[in-house]
Design a protein around this motif. Sequence first.
Motif, PDB file in Angstrom:
ATOM      1  N   VAL A   2      10.718  -7.812 -28.390  1.00  0.00           N
ATOM      2  CA  VAL A   2      10.544  -6.374 -28.643  1.00  0.00           C
ATOM      3  C   VAL A   2       9.231  -5.894 -28.032  1.00  0.00           C
ATOM      4  O   VAL A   2       9.187  -4.848 -27.368  1.00  0.00           O
ATOM      5  CB  VAL A   2      10.603  -6.064 -30.158  1.00  0.00           C
ATOM      6  CG1 VAL A   2      10.258  -4.607 -30.427  1.00  0.00           C
ATOM      7  CG2 VAL A   2      11.978  -6.407 -30.719  1.00  0.00           C
ATOM      8  N   ASP A   3       8.165  -6.647 -28.234  1.00  0.00           N
ATOM      9  CA  ASP A   3       6.855  -6.261 -27.691  1.00  0.00           C
ATOM     10  C   ASP A   3       6.897  -6.133 -26.173  1.00  0.00           C
ATOM     11  O   ASP A   3       6.371  -5.174 -25.608  1.00  0.00           O
ATOM     12  CB  ASP A   3       5.779  -7.274 -28.086  1.00  0.00           C
ATOM     13  CG  ASP A   3       5.454  -7.249 -29.578  1.00  0.00           C
ATOM     14  OD1 ASP A   3       5.878  -6.303 -30.275  1.00  0.00           O
ATOM     15  OD2 ASP A   3       4.787  -8.198 -30.036  1.00  0.00           O
ATOM     16  N   VAL A   4       7.529  -7.095 -25.519  1.00  0.00           N
ATOM     17  CA  VAL A   4       7.614  -7.063 -24.051  1.00  0.00           C
ATOM     18  C   VAL A   4       8.419  -5.853 -23.583  1.00  0.00           C
ATOM     19  O   VAL A   4       8.026  -5.148 -22.657  1.00  0.00           O
ATOM     20  CB  VAL A   4       8.231  -8.376 -23.516  1.00  0.00           C
ATOM     21  CG1 VAL A   4       8.606  -8.259 -22.046  1.00  0.00           C
ATOM     22  CG2 VAL A   4       7.276  -9.534 -23.729  1.00  0.00           C
TER      23      VAL A   4
ATOM     24  N   SER B 251      13.862   1.670 -19.673  1.00  0.00           N
ATOM     25  CA  SER B 251      14.678   0.513 -19.346  1.00  0.00           C
ATOM     26  C   SER B 251      14.546  -0.580 -20.410  1.00  0.00           C
ATOM     27  O   SER B 251      15.542  -1.152 -20.856  1.00  0.00           O
ATOM     28  CB  SER B 251      14.268  -0.039 -17.978  1.00  0.00           C
ATOM     29  OG  SER B 251      14.952  -1.225 -17.699  1.00  0.00           O
ATOM     30  N   GLY B 252      13.320  -0.846 -20.828  1.00  0.00           N
ATOM     31  CA  GLY B 252      13.089  -1.862 -21.858  1.00  0.00           C
ATOM     32  C   GLY B 252      13.762  -1.505 -23.167  1.00  0.00           C
ATOM     33  O   GLY B 252      14.388  -2.359 -23.810  1.00  0.00           O
ATOM     34  N   LEU B 253      13.655  -0.245 -23.570  1.00  0.00           N
ATOM     35  CA  LEU B 253      14.276   0.181 -24.825  1.00  0.00           C
ATOM     36  C   LEU B 253      15.791   0.188 -24.725  1.00  0.00           C
ATOM     37  O   LEU B 253      16.490  -0.140 -25.689  1.00  0.00           O
ATOM     38  CB  LEU B 253      13.743   1.548 -25.239  1.00  0.00           C
ATOM     39  CG  LEU B 253      12.252   1.585 -25.581  1.00  0.00           C
ATOM     40  CD1 LEU B 253      11.827   3.005 -25.961  1.00  0.00           C
ATOM     41  CD2 LEU B 253      11.903   0.604 -26.689  1.00  0.00           C
ATOM     42  N   GLN B 254      16.318   0.539 -23.563  1.00  0.00           N
ATOM     43  CA  GLN B 254      17.770   0.485 -23.369  1.00  0.00           C
ATOM     44  C   GLN B 254      18.269  -0.959 -23.466  1.00  0.00           C
ATOM     45  O   GLN B 254      19.315  -1.231 -24.055  1.00  0.00           O
ATOM     46  CB  GLN B 254      18.161   1.116 -22.030  1.00  0.00           C
ATOM     47  CG  GLN B 254      18.031   2.624 -22.049  1.00  0.00           C
ATOM     48  CD  GLN B 254      18.078   3.266 -20.673  1.00  0.00           C
ATOM     49  OE1 GLN B 254      17.993   2.601 -19.651  1.00  0.00           O
ATOM     50  NE2 GLN B 254      18.203   4.591 -20.662  1.00  0.00           N
ATOM     51  N   GLN B 255      17.498  -1.888 -22.922  1.00  0.00           N
ATOM     52  CA  GLN B 255      17.865  -3.302 -23.037  1.00  0.00           C
ATOM     53  C   GLN B 255      17.847  -3.746 -24.497  1.00  0.00           C
ATOM     54  O   GLN B 255      18.719  -4.509 -24.926  1.00  0.00           O
ATOM     55  CB  GLN B 255      16.921  -4.165 -22.205  1.00  0.00           C
ATOM     56  CG  GLN B 255      17.111  -4.003 -20.717  1.00  0.00           C
ATOM     57  CD  GLN B 255      16.025  -4.694 -19.917  1.00  0.00           C
ATOM     58  OE1 GLN B 255      15.347  -5.585 -20.390  1.00  0.00           O
ATOM     59  NE2 GLN B 255      15.848  -4.259 -18.674  1.00  0.00           N
ATOM     60  N   LEU B 256      16.873  -3.266 -25.257  1.00  0.00           N
ATOM     61  CA  LEU B 256      16.833  -3.605 -26.683  1.00  0.00           C
ATOM     62  C   LEU B 256      18.056  -3.070 -27.407  1.00  0.00           C
ATOM     63  O   LEU B 256      18.660  -3.779 -28.213  1.00  0.00           O
ATOM     64  CB  LEU B 256      15.572  -3.039 -27.343  1.00  0.00           C
ATOM     65  CG  LEU B 256      14.300  -3.834 -27.213  1.00  0.00           C
ATOM     66  CD1 LEU B 256      13.143  -3.095 -27.873  1.00  0.00           C
ATOM     67  CD2 LEU B 256      14.443  -5.217 -27.816  1.00  0.00           C
ATOM     68  N   THR B 257      18.423  -1.824 -27.137  1.00  0.00           N
ATOM     69  CA  THR B 257      19.579  -1.254 -27.828  1.00  0.00           C
ATOM     70  C   THR B 257      20.858  -2.001 -27.465  1.00  0.00           C
ATOM     71  O   THR B 257      21.741  -2.152 -28.309  1.00  0.00           O
ATOM     72  CB  THR B 257      19.751   0.251 -27.531  1.00  0.00           C
ATOM     73  OG1 THR B 257      19.940   0.457 -26.135  1.00  0.00           O
ATOM     74  CG2 THR B 257      18.563   1.049 -28.011  1.00  0.00           C
TER      75      THR B 257
ATOM     76  N   CYS C 211      13.067  -2.591 -35.655  1.00  0.00           N
ATOM     77  CA  CYS C 211      12.262  -1.589 -36.347  1.00  0.00           C
ATOM     78  C   CYS C 211      10.970  -2.210 -36.881  1.00  0.00           C
ATOM     79  O   CYS C 211       9.876  -1.682 -36.664  1.00  0.00           O
ATOM     80  CB  CYS C 211      13.071  -0.963 -37.478  1.00  0.00           C
ATOM     81  SG  CYS C 211      12.161   0.257 -38.460  1.00  0.00           S
ATOM     82  N   ARG C 212      11.091  -3.326 -37.582  1.00  0.00           N
ATOM     83  CA  ARG C 212       9.904  -3.992 -38.141  1.00  0.00           C
ATOM     84  C   ARG C 212       8.940  -4.413 -37.042  1.00  0.00           C
ATOM     85  O   ARG C 212       7.728  -4.267 -37.168  1.00  0.00           O
ATOM     86  CB  ARG C 212      10.307  -5.195 -38.985  1.00  0.00           C
ATOM     87  CG  ARG C 212      10.964  -4.824 -40.310  1.00  0.00           C
ATOM     88  CD  ARG C 212      11.048  -5.969 -41.293  1.00  0.00           C
ATOM     89  NE  ARG C 212      12.031  -7.001 -41.174  1.00  0.00           N
ATOM     90  CZ  ARG C 212      13.357  -6.899 -41.244  1.00  0.00           C
ATOM     91  NH1 ARG C 212      13.927  -5.721 -41.348  1.00  0.00           N
ATOM     92  NH2 ARG C 212      14.136  -7.947 -41.205  1.00  0.00           N
ATOM     93  N   CYS C 213       9.479  -4.942 -35.969  1.00  0.00           N
ATOM     94  CA  CYS C 213       8.632  -5.379 -34.854  1.00  0.00           C
ATOM     95  C   CYS C 213       7.915  -4.200 -34.211  1.00  0.00           C
ATOM     96  O   CYS C 213       6.722  -4.294 -33.887  1.00  0.00           O
ATOM     97  CB  CYS C 213       9.466  -6.111 -33.806  1.00  0.00           C
ATOM     98  SG  CYS C 213      10.147  -7.690 -34.365  1.00  0.00           S
ATOM     99  N   LEU C 214       8.635  -3.103 -34.011  1.00  0.00           N
ATOM    100  CA  LEU C 214       8.010  -1.927 -33.428  1.00  0.00           C
ATOM    101  C   LEU C 214       6.923  -1.365 -34.335  1.00  0.00           C
ATOM    102  O   LEU C 214       5.844  -0.985 -33.864  1.00  0.00           O
ATOM    103  CB  LEU C 214       9.056  -0.856 -33.111  1.00  0.00           C
ATOM    104  CG  LEU C 214       9.985  -1.161 -31.946  1.00  0.00           C
ATOM    105  CD1 LEU C 214      11.090  -0.116 -31.854  1.00  0.00           C
ATOM    106  CD2 LEU C 214       9.221  -1.234 -30.629  1.00  0.00           C
TER     107      LEU C 214
END
Length: 117
Positions: free
Chosen positions: A31-33, A55-61, A74-77
Amino acid sequence: MKNLFFSMVFLLSFLFFLAHVSEAAITCGTVDVKAASCVTFATGKDTKPSAACCSGLQQLTQSVKSVDDKKTICRCLKAGVQKFNGVQDKFLSKIPDACKIKVTFPVSLSINCETIR
């Protein structure tokens, strides 16, 4: 014959266990990366989220497979933004629309991640 049967059951059970263990869960490191490049927008230093941020957030979703995954992200963010001074809700809340990411919960510093469904 009985020993062979139990050996096969054990082997199949063990392989099944390994298959489930090898599926990597979402980690705060990941998540951090993926979210790191969003910090300059979240602090107001950039006028819009960068392409790398979106792009990073889209990959997370896309990696979300369950409600637990959402809660983990959520907790990590929440933990991650505490490392940076100046992160503001008024910028965080704009990221989903700016990046064209659909989220089912409000993006806020004060969100209770345990209430996410």
